[in-house]
Design a protein around this motif. Sequence first.
Motif, PDB file in Angstrom:
ATOM      1  N   LYS A 123     -16.417 -22.577 -41.565  1.00  9.07           N
ATOM      2  CA  LYS A 123     -17.842 -22.262 -41.633  1.00  9.07           C
ATOM      3  C   LYS A 123     -18.608 -22.951 -40.505  1.00  9.07           C
ATOM      4  O   LYS A 123     -19.476 -22.349 -39.877  1.00  9.07           O
ATOM      5  N   ASP A 155     -20.729 -20.857 -37.716  1.00  5.96           N
ATOM      6  CA  ASP A 155     -22.168 -21.068 -37.528  1.00  5.96           C
ATOM      7  C   ASP A 155     -22.518 -21.183 -36.045  1.00  5.96           C
ATOM      8  O   ASP A 155     -23.580 -20.747 -35.617  1.00  5.96           O
ATOM      9  N   PHE A 202     -12.848 -16.697 -47.770  1.00  5.02           N
ATOM     10  CA  PHE A 202     -14.207 -16.966 -47.317  1.00  5.02           C
ATOM     11  C   PHE A 202     -14.657 -15.895 -46.323  1.00  5.02           C
ATOM     12  O   PHE A 202     -15.776 -15.381 -46.411  1.00  5.02           O
ATOM     13  N   ASP A 256     -15.266 -12.592 -48.186  1.00  6.88           N
ATOM     14  CA  ASP A 256     -16.456 -12.630 -49.041  1.00  6.88           C
ATOM     15  C   ASP A 256     -17.769 -12.698 -48.266  1.00  6.88           C
ATOM     16  O   ASP A 256     -18.799 -12.258 -48.761  1.00  6.88           O
ATOM     17  N   ASN A 257     -17.747 -13.248 -47.058  1.00 10.64           N
ATOM     18  CA  ASN A 257     -18.998 -13.549 -46.369  1.00 10.64           C
ATOM     19  C   ASN A 257     -19.243 -12.816 -45.066  1.00 10.64           C
ATOM     20  O   ASN A 257     -20.382 -12.739 -44.630  1.00 10.64           O
ATOM     21  N   TYR A 258     -18.216 -12.296 -44.434  1.00  5.80           N
ATOM     22  CA  TYR A 258     -18.419 -11.751 -43.093  1.00  5.80           C
ATOM     23  C   TYR A 258     -18.038 -10.290 -42.940  1.00  5.80           C
ATOM     24  O   TYR A 258     -18.253  -9.710 -41.900  1.00  5.80           O
TER      25      TYR A 258
END
Length: 138
Positions: free
Chosen positions: A64, A68, A116, A119-121
């Motif tokens: 992460k 970022d 991750f 689920d997020n990108y």
Amino acid sequence: MLNEGLRRSYDITCITRGIRDYRLPRGVNIIHGDVNKLDGVVDGLDNNYDAIFDFLSFDVKGLKYKLDYLATKCKQYFFVSSSVAYSFEDEVITENTKLGNEYWDYGSNKVKCEQFLRDNYKKIWNYIYYYKTIYYIW
């Protein structure tokens, strides 16, 4: 991987701490820095990379953190996972071998990183999991 990219005339930039620059092939653009402390490193990056290959995210927190900083720097992200992310149920790893390694934190953390990303990108960024078995730079 680097040699093949250079052979194909790709422009390659590598972020490295500078400890083993001599192992990198001639022609690789080198940026010295720590991928776990990207504050000063990101300034040296262009904003138009076709792809970033991340060999050094070992847990979701580190992944992460890198995302970022790097999400706006490339069109495609390659998360380099590991063959140890697979379960030990099969003697030979294939596309059908299920993920999950309860014996080694490194492998189970790589699986968590993949989850991750899923689920997020998925909706905002192209990413690919790449499972390496062995990579050495001679």
